[in-house]
Design an enzyme around this catalytic site. Structure first.
Site, PDB file in Angstrom:
ATOM      1  CB  SER A 144      -0.845  -0.006   1.278  1.00 44.69           C
ATOM      2  OG  SER A 144      -1.428   1.268   1.515  1.00 44.69           O
ATOM      3  CE1 TYR A 157      -4.675  -2.373   4.733  1.00 51.39           C
ATOM      4  CE2 TYR A 157      -3.599  -0.264   4.346  1.00 51.39           C
ATOM      5  CZ  TYR A 157      -4.233  -1.392   3.862  1.00 51.39           C
ATOM      6  OH  TYR A 157      -4.401  -1.545   2.506  1.00 51.39           O
TER       7      TYR A 157
END
Ligand SMILES: NC(=O)c1ccc[n+]([C@@H]2O[C@H](COP(=O)([O-])OP(=O)(O)OC[C@H]3O[C@@H](n4cnc5c(N)ncnc54)[C@H](O)[C@@H]3O)[C@@H](O)[C@H]2O)c1
Length: 257
Positions: A144, A157
């Site tokens: 990401s 995350y």
């Protein structure tokens, strides 16, 4: 001729979102695709659609919870039974929870690490020997933009996605001699059920992304699939160990204009 003719690729989290688009594009480019997910109805339906559209033996669905070693072993066995080999892996499955670090329960932190980080590790460890046995191939991990920078409210995350990049680099080093290339995609904001659980019309959030993203819009899952295709196919033959940001320019810097 397809860019993935003759290849057999397992895609995790393939029932929807980016994984779905990767499975669709890879199959359209000639690969035989193993669709893996925990959303069995959606995954089965997609495999059926691909098989009906492209021909028998082009796609199969398998229930694979990426946190479970035994599921990985069974998925690889199924891939080899159906398609004879496996020479590509896209570690795409992931989960996102919003919480500031100081209010993140331990169970939530561990659940995110378990899917995003441990799942990626188990995928590499289980599938790489099979790719090597097939003569080589590719692994694409899904990190990401939060694998390269911080973002308030997604600490667990972001930590897990930083770890995915660490795994990517080490795996690239350790597996190069076995003719396996390992790279990572680092998407910014992409319009999928993860970022848009209510399925709201992107038009209603267009103003937000016009301000946030230099290219002025949220990304589409098929755009990430195109990058995963590049990293899985021969066009990237001399590339390994790298993170590839696909974010409309978000990470390029700060603009005050
Ligand atoms: N959408 C974004 O804005 C964005 C941005 C950066 C990175 N990503 C990453 O891209 C990947 C795909 O996300 P998406 O946006 O398509 O999300 P999504 O929620 O639409 O799809 C994720 C898929 O992973 C599956 N999954 C979840 N836990 C699983 C498990 N334990 N085992 C197997 N499958 C599991 C889900 O069932 C789902 O089908 C994720 O790794 C995510 O972290 C997404």
């Amino acid at each position: 001729m397809g860019k993935l003719d003759g290849r057999v690729v397992l895609v995790t989290g393939a029932a929807r979102g980016q994984g779905e688009q990767e499975a669709r594009l890879f199959a359209a480019e000639g690969a035989r695709v193993v669709l893996a997910d925990v959303l069995d109805d959606a995954g089965e339906a997609l495999a059926k659609e691909l098989t009906e559209g492209l021909g028998e033996g082009r796609a199969v669905y398998v229930h694979l919870d990426v946190t479970r070693e035994e599921d990985w072993t069974a998925a690889v066995a199924l891939a080899k039974e159906r398609f004879g080999k496996i020479d590509g892996l896209v570690n795409n499955a992931g989960i996102l929870r919003f919480n500031e670090l100081l209010s993140t329960p331990l169970e939530e932190f561990q659940a995110i690490v378990s899917v995003n980080q441990t799942g990626c590790f188990l995928g590499i460890r289980t599938v790489a020997p099979e790719i090597a046995a097939a003569g080589g191939g590719t692994i694409v991990n899904t990190a990401s933009y939060t694998g390269l920078t911080g973002m308030a409210g997604v600490g667990a995350y972001a930590a897990s996605k930083h770890a995915v990049l660490g795994l990517t680099r080490v795996a690239a080093l350790e597996l190069a001699a076995r003719n396996i290339r390992v790279n990572a995609v680092c998407p910014g904001a992409i319009d999928t059920p993860m970022s848009n659980p209510e399925g709201v019309d992107p038009a209603s959030t267009a103003g937000l992304y016009r301000k946030l993203v230099p290219l002025g819009r949220i990304g589409r899952p098929d755009e990430v699939a195109a990058l995963a295709l590049f990293l899985t196919g021969e066009d990237s033959a001399y590339i390994t160990g790298q993170p590839f940001v696909i974010d409309g320019g978000w990470l390029a810097g700060v603009s005050i204009l």
